[in-house]
Write a protein that holds these residues in place. Structure first.
Motif, PDB file in Angstrom:
ATOM      1  N   GLN A  89      24.840 -67.445  38.555  1.00 27.95           N
ATOM      2  CA  GLN A  89      25.058 -67.396  39.998  1.00 27.95           C
ATOM      3  C   GLN A  89      23.857 -67.930  40.768  1.00 27.95           C
ATOM      4  OE1 GLN A  89      25.913 -63.415  41.382  1.00 27.95           O
ATOM      5  NE2 GLN A  89      27.536 -64.167  42.673  1.00 27.95           N
ATOM      6  N   ASN A  90      22.663 -67.606  40.289  1.00 27.69           N
ATOM      7  CA  ASN A  90      21.436 -68.075  40.914  1.00 27.69           C
ATOM      8  C   ASN A  90      20.874 -69.205  40.057  1.00 27.69           C
ATOM      9  OD1 ASN A  90      18.944 -68.509  42.044  1.00 27.69           O
ATOM     10  ND2 ASN A  90      18.136 -66.475  41.596  1.00 27.69           N
ATOM     11  N   SER A  93      17.410 -69.090  38.260  1.00 27.81           N
ATOM     12  CA  SER A  93      17.172 -68.159  37.160  1.00 27.81           C
ATOM     13  C   SER A  93      17.336 -68.810  35.794  1.00 27.81           C
ATOM     14  CB  SER A  93      18.108 -66.947  37.278  1.00 27.81           C
ATOM     15  OG  SER A  93      19.461 -67.340  37.106  1.00 27.81           O
ATOM     16  N   GLN A 148      22.130 -76.009  42.614  1.00 20.06           N
ATOM     17  CA  GLN A 148      23.366 -75.566  41.975  1.00 20.06           C
ATOM     18  C   GLN A 148      24.005 -76.705  41.190  1.00 20.06           C
ATOM     19  OE1 GLN A 148      24.047 -72.452  42.029  1.00 20.06           O
ATOM     20  NE2 GLN A 148      26.157 -71.962  42.535  1.00 20.06           N
ATOM     21  N   ASN A 171      26.684 -72.244  46.517  1.00 19.64           N
ATOM     22  CA  ASN A 171      25.753 -72.895  47.429  1.00 19.64           C
ATOM     23  C   ASN A 171      26.199 -74.287  47.847  1.00 19.64           C
ATOM     24  OD1 ASN A 171      23.576 -70.970  47.717  1.00 19.64           O
ATOM     25  ND2 ASN A 171      23.106 -71.348  45.573  1.00 19.64           N
ATOM     26  N   ASN A 351      18.210 -67.458  48.780  1.00 20.51           N
ATOM     27  CA  ASN A 351      18.065 -66.775  47.497  1.00 20.51           C
ATOM     28  C   ASN A 351      17.625 -65.337  47.757  1.00 20.51           C
ATOM     29  OD1 ASN A 351      17.228 -65.754  44.995  1.00 20.51           O
ATOM     30  ND2 ASN A 351      16.488 -67.738  44.290  1.00 20.51           N
ATOM     31  N   TYR A 405      24.069 -59.886  42.428  1.00 15.43           N
ATOM     32  CA  TYR A 405      23.671 -60.906  43.397  1.00 15.43           C
ATOM     33  C   TYR A 405      24.241 -60.583  44.775  1.00 15.43           C
ATOM     34  CZ  TYR A 405      22.320 -65.678  44.757  1.00 15.43           C
ATOM     35  OH  TYR A 405      21.735 -66.763  45.351  1.00 15.43           O
TER      36      TYR A 405
END
Length: 510
Positions: A89-90, A93, A148, A171, A351, A405
């Protein structure tokens, strides 16, 4: 291909199971859409399928997960990675390098593939996500949406048997969102790869007739086939309040009582004249001029990399002008200390991890008013109410990094609203939110605006901007292309042929 039997997981130090007795079987070539409320365990399940849950997190696990015959719980992660590709998702990371080219090639080089094949896969992966032009860029210089795309390309380049996408378009602008879903579908159709997509934007996926699986409270709540599953998907991804009238006249949440109405001022709250700025001598924003007054809800749209986040950073003084002037609340934002501006300007970053500072959810929620010396019983009561409404009340003693998240996003906004700022700068606050929580966050913002404050919301969903924003700003290649009342602004987008910003129906995506 995938067999999950009675699987449960509890993170160390947590009082509840993140996953509870999950049972799910997925065949080779299946296209599964996993939906459910924010914080229900979707991302945790994705981490489990990729093996990361057992290698990077402390906790207690029961049951079994088998992928392509491998016991994922007890298989080295590098072996699992040969079969399962996870787009998290991030995007930050999962980055391992410093440049786009190196990031996409990283997994291929670790597999010792021939140089020619690495180049072919790298080019192909960047092309399919529309990021070929970013190949020579440093990751640190990319926008959230651009990061992303690179994260998706890096996983696609490895061509695994199972692809798990955890909100891969969260995003991305509308054009890129449609492109990514088309790419996912094409990969599934051509290669017979098993695809699992965790998404709130379910309407984009209906045309692919996927298998719909819904989670709630760490369990599999519903598992339906194509026809029945479409109804489940619609219910999971649609938000009735967005199809109603704009919320400016709706009743307020408990936060409203904590906001003092601000009299109309003869001078604008925000004045920008000829703003030019950028990074490392590269200009990102060109000649931006506008004014904004108290009580305005302003929506900001534009393709990834068009300068939206850069625009917000300038308003809080995080990025200084190369030319032009920014005046916020009567102060020169190009010269005033950020610490002083932050007392009246709240910024929710794209973020959520970039603004978590405390050791517990309660400490995080109360940090700003305590730090600014405005703490009192009234503020405490309203923070209590917001924690309850946001579903975080039972997490108040948890460390913020234990949240999902979407839960982190809710905590970010809650913490910023706690001290009643005059100007809200909101960069994609709805990422990771199910429709109900998204509507709640938007209502909180609308309440602040109704009290005379000003909100500037960067967001990609036309439905949200149409219904909540009074005014639309649209950026293209660093220039302010449109500055108009919302409906007039969308009419201009239609005339310009920017259909990606017009075709998403009111209930589709947040």
């Amino acid at each position: 291909m995938i067999s999950i039997q009675n699987f449960s997981f509890r993170f160390r130090g947590s009082a509840r199971d993140a996953l509870r007795e999950v049972n799910l079987n997925i065949a080779t070539g299946d296209f599964v859409v996993l939906t459910g409320p924010s914080g229900c365990g979707k991302s945790t399940l994705a981490l489990a399928l990729g093996g990361f849950l057992f290698n990077q997190y402390d906790g207690e696990a029961d049951g079994s997960i088998t992928v392509a015959g491998m016991d994922v719980r007890h298989t080295p992660i590098y072996d699992v990675a040969e079969v399962v590709g996870l787009v998290q998702q991030n995007p930050e990371s999962q980055f391992c390098t410093l440049s786009v080219r190196d990031e996409v090639a990283f997994g291929l080089e670790n597999r010792c593939l021939p140089r020619a094949e690495i180049q072919e896969r790298l080019t192909w992966a960047l092309d399919v996500v529309g990021a070929r032009h970013l190949e020579e860029r440093a990751l640190a210089t990319l926008s959230g949406g651009e990061k992303q795309r690179v994260a998706v390309a890096a996983i696609m380049a490895s061509r695994p048997q199972v692809l798990v996408f955890d909100e891969p378009t969260s995003n991305l602008d509308p054009t890129a969102t449609a492109q990514i879903f088309d790419v996912i579908a094409r990969i599934r159709d051509l290669d017979g790869i098993t695809v699992i997509v965790i998404e709130h934007k379910t309407a984009y996926l209906e045309r692919f007739t996927p298998r719909w699986v819904r989670m709630e409270s760490g369990r599999i709540y519903a598992d339906a086939g194509q026809d029945a599953g479409q109804d489940a998907g619609r219910n999971a991804g649609r938000n009735a309040p967005l199809s109603q009238s704009p919320p400016h006249n709706r009743s307020t949440t408990p936060l409203g009582a904590n906001l003092r109405p601000i009299p109309s001022a003869p001078e604008p709250l925000l004045r920008i004249e000829g703003l030019c700025t950028g990074y490392n001598d590269v200009t990102v924003l060109h000649d931006v001029s506008l004014t904004a007054g108290p009580g305005e809800f302003i929506g900001v749209m534009g393709d990834n990399g068009s300068g939206k986040s850069t625009f917000l950073q300038c308003l809080l003084g995080l990025l200084r002008p190369m030319a032009g002037k920014i005046e916020v609340l009567g102060r020169d934002a190009g010269r005033a200390p950020v610490s002083q501006l932050a007392r009246q300007i709240a910024y929710v970053f794209q973020n959520p991890n970039h603004q978590l500072f405390a050791d517990s959810v309660w400490q995080e929620a109360t940090l700003a008013p305590r730090n600014f010396g405005v703490w009192d019983n009234s503020i405490e009561q309203h923070i209590e109410a917001m924690l309850q409404l946001s579903g975080l009340d039972d997490r108040r003693d948890d460390h913020p990094y234990r949240l999902s998240y979407g839960e982190k996003r809710r905590l970010n906004l809650l913490a910023m609203l706690s001290y009643a700022p005059r100007l809200l700068l909101l960069d994609e606050i709805l990422i990771g939110q199910d429709p109900q929580n998204a509507a709640r966050l938007l209502q909180w913002v609308a309440t602040c605006v109704a009290a005379g404050n000003t909100a500037i919301l960067v967001h990609h969903a036309p439905a949200v901007v149409r219904h909540y924003a009074h005014r639309l700003l649209f950026f293209e290649q660093g220039r302010l292309l449109i500055d108009a009342p919302s409906e007039e602004g969308f009419a201009q987008l239609k005339e310009m042929g920017k259909t990606a910003y017009l075709t998403v129906s009111d209930g589709e995506s947040l």
